[in-house]
Every structure is written in structure tokens, then in C-alpha cells.
Design an enzyme around this catalytic site. Structure first.
Site, PDB file in Angstrom:
ATOM      1  N   GLY A  12      55.719  -0.823  37.418  1.00 49.71           N
ATOM      2  CA  GLY A  12      55.275   0.532  37.714  1.00 49.71           C
ATOM      3  C   GLY A  12      55.487   0.984  39.145  1.00 49.71           C
ATOM      4  O   GLY A  12      55.155   2.113  39.496  1.00 49.71           O
ATOM      5  N   LYS A  14      57.700   2.146  42.518  1.00 51.20           N
ATOM      6  CA  LYS A  14      58.842   3.044  42.650  1.00 51.20           C
ATOM      7  C   LYS A  14      59.557   2.800  43.973  1.00 51.20           C
ATOM      8  O   LYS A  14      58.921   2.593  45.006  1.00 51.20           O
ATOM      9  CB  LYS A  14      58.397   4.506  42.554  1.00 51.20           C
ATOM     10  CG  LYS A  14      57.860   4.870  41.173  1.00 51.20           C
ATOM     11  CD  LYS A  14      57.500   6.340  41.076  1.00 51.20           C
ATOM     12  CE  LYS A  14      56.972   6.686  39.696  1.00 51.20           C
ATOM     13  NZ  LYS A  14      57.978   6.513  38.643  1.00 51.20           N
ATOM     14  N   LEU A  20      67.689   3.943  54.319  1.00 46.32           N
ATOM     15  CA  LEU A  20      68.509   3.807  55.522  1.00 46.32           C
ATOM     16  C   LEU A  20      68.901   2.353  55.695  1.00 46.32           C
ATOM     17  O   LEU A  20      68.043   1.477  55.831  1.00 46.32           O
ATOM     18  CB  LEU A  20      67.731   4.274  56.757  1.00 46.32           C
ATOM     19  CG  LEU A  20      68.504   4.185  58.085  1.00 46.32           C
ATOM     20  CD1 LEU A  20      69.585   5.257  58.151  1.00 46.32           C
ATOM     21  CD2 LEU A  20      67.559   4.300  59.277  1.00 46.32           C
ATOM     22  N   GLY A  21      70.207   2.078  55.699  1.00 42.43           N
ATOM     23  CA  GLY A  21      70.695   0.745  56.017  1.00 42.43           C
ATOM     24  C   GLY A  21      70.732   0.549  57.519  1.00 42.43           C
ATOM     25  O   GLY A  21      70.990   1.495  58.272  1.00 42.43           O
ATOM     26  N   THR A  22      70.495  -0.680  57.984  1.00 37.57           N
ATOM     27  CA  THR A  22      70.398  -0.921  59.428  1.00 37.57           C
ATOM     28  C   THR A  22      71.269  -2.078  59.905  1.00 37.57           C
ATOM     29  O   THR A  22      71.120  -2.545  61.030  1.00 37.57           O
ATOM     30  CB  THR A  22      68.939  -1.185  59.838  1.00 37.57           C
ATOM     31  OG1 THR A  22      68.476  -2.397  59.216  1.00 37.57           O
ATOM     32  CG2 THR A  22      68.028  -0.021  59.468  1.00 37.57           C
ATOM     33  N   ASP A  46      65.917  -0.495  55.018  1.00 28.96           N
ATOM     34  CA  ASP A  46      66.441  -1.808  54.650  1.00 28.96           C
ATOM     35  C   ASP A  46      66.851  -2.568  55.904  1.00 28.96           C
ATOM     36  O   ASP A  46      67.634  -2.077  56.720  1.00 28.96           O
ATOM     37  CB  ASP A  46      67.662  -1.652  53.737  1.00 28.96           C
ATOM     38  CG  ASP A  46      68.220  -3.004  53.315  1.00 28.96           C
ATOM     39  OD1 ASP A  46      67.747  -3.542  52.303  1.00 28.96           O
ATOM     40  OD2 ASP A  46      69.133  -3.512  54.001  1.00 28.96           O
ATOM     41  N   TYR A  51      69.886  -9.370  60.734  1.00 30.92           N
ATOM     42  CA  TYR A  51      70.313  -8.206  61.519  1.00 30.92           C
ATOM     43  C   TYR A  51      69.754  -8.211  62.942  1.00 30.92           C
ATOM     44  O   TYR A  51      70.210  -7.425  63.770  1.00 30.92           O
ATOM     45  CB  TYR A  51      69.883  -6.904  60.824  1.00 30.92           C
ATOM     46  CG  TYR A  51      70.400  -6.715  59.429  1.00 30.92           C
ATOM     47  CD1 TYR A  51      71.398  -7.519  58.894  1.00 30.92           C
ATOM     48  CD2 TYR A  51      69.865  -5.715  58.612  1.00 30.92           C
ATOM     49  CE1 TYR A  51      71.850  -7.346  57.605  1.00 30.92           C
ATOM     50  CE2 TYR A  51      70.324  -5.522  57.320  1.00 30.92           C
ATOM     51  CZ  TYR A  51      71.311  -6.347  56.817  1.00 30.92           C
ATOM     52  OH  TYR A  51      71.748  -6.154  55.536  1.00 30.92           O
ATOM     53  N   LYS A  80      64.951  -9.671  54.228  1.00 30.68           N
ATOM     54  CA  LYS A  80      65.660 -10.686  53.447  1.00 30.68           C
ATOM     55  C   LYS A  80      65.545 -12.077  54.050  1.00 30.68           C
ATOM     56  O   LYS A  80      65.491 -12.241  55.271  1.00 30.68           O
ATOM     57  CB  LYS A  80      67.147 -10.303  53.337  1.00 30.68           C
ATOM     58  CG  LYS A  80      67.388  -8.880  52.855  1.00 30.68           C
ATOM     59  CD  LYS A  80      68.855  -8.519  52.841  1.00 30.68           C
ATOM     60  CE  LYS A  80      69.054  -7.041  52.569  1.00 30.68           C
ATOM     61  NZ  LYS A  80      68.844  -6.210  53.769  1.00 30.68           N
ATOM     62  N   HIS A 113      69.059 -13.256  50.655  1.00 28.85           N
ATOM     63  CA  HIS A 113      70.184 -12.489  51.194  1.00 28.85           C
ATOM     64  C   HIS A 113      71.521 -12.898  50.590  1.00 28.85           C
ATOM     65  O   HIS A 113      72.441 -12.084  50.507  1.00 28.85           O
ATOM     66  CB  HIS A 113      70.222 -12.640  52.715  1.00 28.85           C
ATOM     67  CG  HIS A 113      70.882 -11.495  53.412  1.00 28.85           C
ATOM     68  ND1 HIS A 113      70.640 -11.169  54.719  1.00 28.85           N
ATOM     69  CD2 HIS A 113      71.784 -10.578  52.985  1.00 28.85           C
ATOM     70  CE1 HIS A 113      71.349 -10.110  55.065  1.00 28.85           C
ATOM     71  NE2 HIS A 113      72.057  -9.735  54.030  1.00 28.85           N
ATOM     72  N   LEU A 211      79.468   4.002  51.127  1.00 30.76           N
ATOM     73  CA  LEU A 211      80.509   4.870  51.680  1.00 30.76           C
ATOM     74  C   LEU A 211      81.743   4.057  52.063  1.00 30.76           C
ATOM     75  O   LEU A 211      82.591   4.523  52.825  1.00 30.76           O
ATOM     76  CB  LEU A 211      79.987   5.612  52.924  1.00 30.76           C
ATOM     77  CG  LEU A 211      78.653   6.340  52.766  1.00 30.76           C
ATOM     78  CD1 LEU A 211      78.233   6.987  54.073  1.00 30.76           C
ATOM     79  CD2 LEU A 211      78.728   7.377  51.650  1.00 30.76           C
ATOM     80  N   SER A 213      82.948   0.780  54.168  1.00 28.25           N
ATOM     81  CA  SER A 213      82.367   0.252  55.408  1.00 28.25           C
ATOM     82  C   SER A 213      83.291   0.589  56.566  1.00 28.25           C
ATOM     83  O   SER A 213      83.990  -0.289  57.105  1.00 28.25           O
ATOM     84  CB  SER A 213      82.148  -1.260  55.299  1.00 28.25           C
ATOM     85  OG  SER A 213      81.383  -1.717  56.386  1.00 28.25           O
ATOM     86  N   ARG A 274      74.284  12.855  60.459  1.00 27.00           N
ATOM     87  CA  ARG A 274      74.741  12.197  59.223  1.00 27.00           C
ATOM     88  C   ARG A 274      73.570  11.612  58.452  1.00 27.00           C
ATOM     89  O   ARG A 274      73.562  11.597  57.213  1.00 27.00           O
ATOM     90  CB  ARG A 274      75.763  11.111  59.562  1.00 27.00           C
ATOM     91  CG  ARG A 274      77.080  11.687  60.056  1.00 27.00           C
ATOM     92  CD  ARG A 274      78.153  10.625  60.125  1.00 27.00           C
ATOM     93  NE  ARG A 274      79.322  11.142  60.820  1.00 27.00           N
ATOM     94  CZ  ARG A 274      79.907  10.558  61.851  1.00 27.00           C
ATOM     95  NH1 ARG A 274      79.417   9.419  62.323  1.00 27.00           N
ATOM     96  NH2 ARG A 274      80.969  11.076  62.416  1.00 27.00           N
TER      97      ARG A 274
END
Length: 323
Positions: A12, A14, A20-22, A46, A51, A80, A113, A211, A213, A274
Site C-alpha cells: 500500500g 506509494k 531526482l537522480g544524484t 535517489d 555516490y 543503496k 546496488h 535520458l 547518459s 532542467r
């Protein structure tokens, strides 16, 4: 209008359909990007231990929560377990380290990961020069991830860069089923069989590099490696045609395509304009002709950018991609 701004997860919960990827964003860049994202309406962020930006993300999150501009429960934060922590005795240590850096009591989603384990190093992460792989027991590691749910350190657990065989193995032994698979996915690399398998098993698919890379060669240069010829997904003439038709950016067409396939997208950007464009994809729909034209752009494995083609990875029994 978009049919889903959130994707339903098992139990349940969401997940915001755009995050946003970082990856590859340093501390200063990620602070700028995160502030722009929160101001624009992003609530899904994320990151990963690998990273090296969890602490900067944690500072921004803390500032927004402390100032009462956001509530913790409004956010969806993913991080991750790194490849060097692919051992049952390291899972708890690494999630606690990430939580401390993020200044959070829990994350919303904790992923393995990748399916390959590497030798533990005390600081940072192994490099391509000194990397050593180790035997990896996915089932033992998964049981430790389940314990992190029981302990309240994460609300959900999942996988990244796993193939169908590996996911199925975890599914068959799991007490808490994987709720998510995060993989490289875009119009050139559609991974239809993998997506179908996950959706049939109630696993939310999250697309990284939706998109393509375009910044990948910059990353290679920073790590002392030779540039590669990359697929130019963003400027494909079919994408340009659809963008002109709908009066949208090329990136918005690429993201909308995946959203209409019930796939979550986490485009990475440090440009505030963007970042804003990338979440403004819920006021139009691609029609059947558009979707067919984009379906026909499938290239397959030849378009994979994040292919893990380090020789020691390719020799590992859990290498997940076709060789």
C-alpha cells in the site's frame, strides 16, 4: 493528464513517479540540485553510499524539515548497499552509516546496488585499479535486508542491476518480497522481458539513465578512463519530432514514454531549469502512434552504457548482463 503521479508499491505504499537522480554530483552540486528540486515539487530523491553525497543530501533534507517547509513523511528517500558490503555481516553497518549521513531514522527504500560483491575496503570504495571480487550469497544478504525492515531502518527493500534469474532466486526464498528493481532503462534499452517479469511479480521498475547518459564520458574522464561513443538518445530524430508535436522538450518526451509504461524515472540533473522541466510531464500524454514510434527505437544491449565491463566483474558468476 498523467494517470499516475505515484506508483503503487506492495503493502500500500506509494513511490513518486518522478525522482531526482544524484549520481556523480558532488556536495556543492547536489545541494543546489536538491534545493531546486524541493522548490519545484520533487519529493523522491535517489542516492547511494557509492555516490559519496549522502551527507550533503542529509544536510539539505534537515534544513527543509527543520524549517518546517517539508515533513519527513512527505519524502521518499532511496539509498543503496554498495558492492563492497555484499556480505551478511556488513548490511546493518552500511545502512546505519547511510542513515547517519542522511540524518534520517529510516529510508523509504534500501536497494542492493548490484549483484556482484567486492572485497571490503575501509574507506570509500574500491577503484577499477584495485578491485577484487568475492563470492556473493544473495539469499543470506537478502535475509539481512529483511531484518532492516523489521528494525524500522527502511520501509521497503529492493534490487538494482539484477537480471531475471537473480531476481527470481530472491523471490523464491524471500519473506519480504523485493518491492523495486532499479535498472538502466530508456527508449534505446527497453529491457521488455525484464520489465514484464517485474510487473507481473508486483515489483516497481525504476529507470535510471532514462535520458541516456550524456554525462558518462565526463565521468570516465574524471576516473582516468578513455571516452566511449555513446548512444545519443536525447537527440534522436523521432524524439525531436514528438517533442515538436507536443511542444515539449526532448527529455520530457523520453520521460513521459516510460511513465506511460508504469515505470518510475529518476533523471539526474544539476541544472535548476532542467530539474523543473523533468517533473513537468503530467500535463500531456503520448498517443498510440507516438508510443509505437518510440517502441521502434529499441536497440537492445548495444545501447547499454552501465555495462560493468570490468574484466574481474565479467568473470564473476553473478555478472548480470549478456557478455
Amino acid at each position: 493528464m498523467a494517470e499516475k503521479i505515484f506508483m503503487d508499491m506492495p503493502g500500500g505504499r506509494k513511490m513518486p513517479a518522478v525522482g531526482l537522480g544524484t549520481w556523480t554530483t558532488d556536495e556543492k552540486e547536489v545541494e543546489t540540485a536538491l534545493n531546486a528540486a524541493f522548490e519545484t515539487g520533487y519529493r523522491h530523491i535517489d542516492t547511494a553510499f557509492l555516490y559519496k553525497n549522502e551527507a550533503a543530501i542529509g544536510r539539505v533534507i534537515n534544513e527543509w524539515i527543520s524549517s518546517k517547509k517539508l515533513k519527513r513523511e512527505d519524502l521518499f528517500i532511496t539509498t543503496k548497499l554498495p558492492m563492497q558490503a555484499m556480505h551478511k555481516d556488513r548490511v546493518e553497518k552500511f545502512i546505519k552509516t547511510s542513515l547517519e549521513s542522511l540524518q534520517l531514522d529510516y529510508v523509504d527504500l534500501y536497494l542492493i546496488h548490484g549483484p556482484i560483491g567486492t572485497k571490503y575496503v575501509e574507506e570509500g570504495a574500491p577503484t577499477t585499479a584495485n578491485i577484487e571480487t568475492v563470492e556473493t550469497d544473495h539469499i543470506a544478504i537478502w535475509k539481512k535486508l529483511e531484518e532492516q525492515v523489521d528494525a524500522g531502518r527502511t520501509k521497503a527493500i529492493g534490487l538494482s542491476n539484477f537480471n531475471i534469474r537473480q531476481i527470481d532466486r530472491v523471490l523464491k526464498s524471500a519473506r519480504i518480497k523485493p518491492s523495486c528493481l532499479q535498472v538502466e532503462l530508456n527508449v534505446y534499452l527497453q529491457q521488455r522481458e525484464l520489465v514484464k517479469f517485474c510487473q507481473q511479480n508486483d515489483i516497481v521498475v525504476v529507470a535510471y539513465a532514462p535520458l541516456g547518459s550524456p554525462g558518462f564520458n565526463e565521468f570516465l574522464a574524471k576516473t582516468g578512463r578513455e571516452p566511449r561513443k555513446l548512444p545519443d538518445v536525447l537527440n534522436d530524430k523521432t524524439i525531436v519530432k514528438a517533442a515538436t508535436k507536443h511542444k515539449k522538450t526532448n527529455a520530457q518526451i523520453l520521460l513521459r514514454y516510460l511513465l506511460q509504461k508504469n515505470i518510475v524515472v529518476i533523471p539526474k540533473s544539476i541544472n535548476p531549469a532542467r530539474i523543473k522541466e523533468n517533473i513537468n510531464v503530467f500535463d500531456f500524454s503520448l498517443d498510440a502512434a507516438d508510443m509505437k514510434a518510440l517502441d521502434d527505437l529499441e536497440v537492445g544491449e548495444g545501447a547499454r552504457v552501465f555495462d560493468l565491463r570490468v574484466p574481474k566483474f565479467m568473470d564473476h558468476p553473478e555478472f548480470p548482463f549478456p557478455k
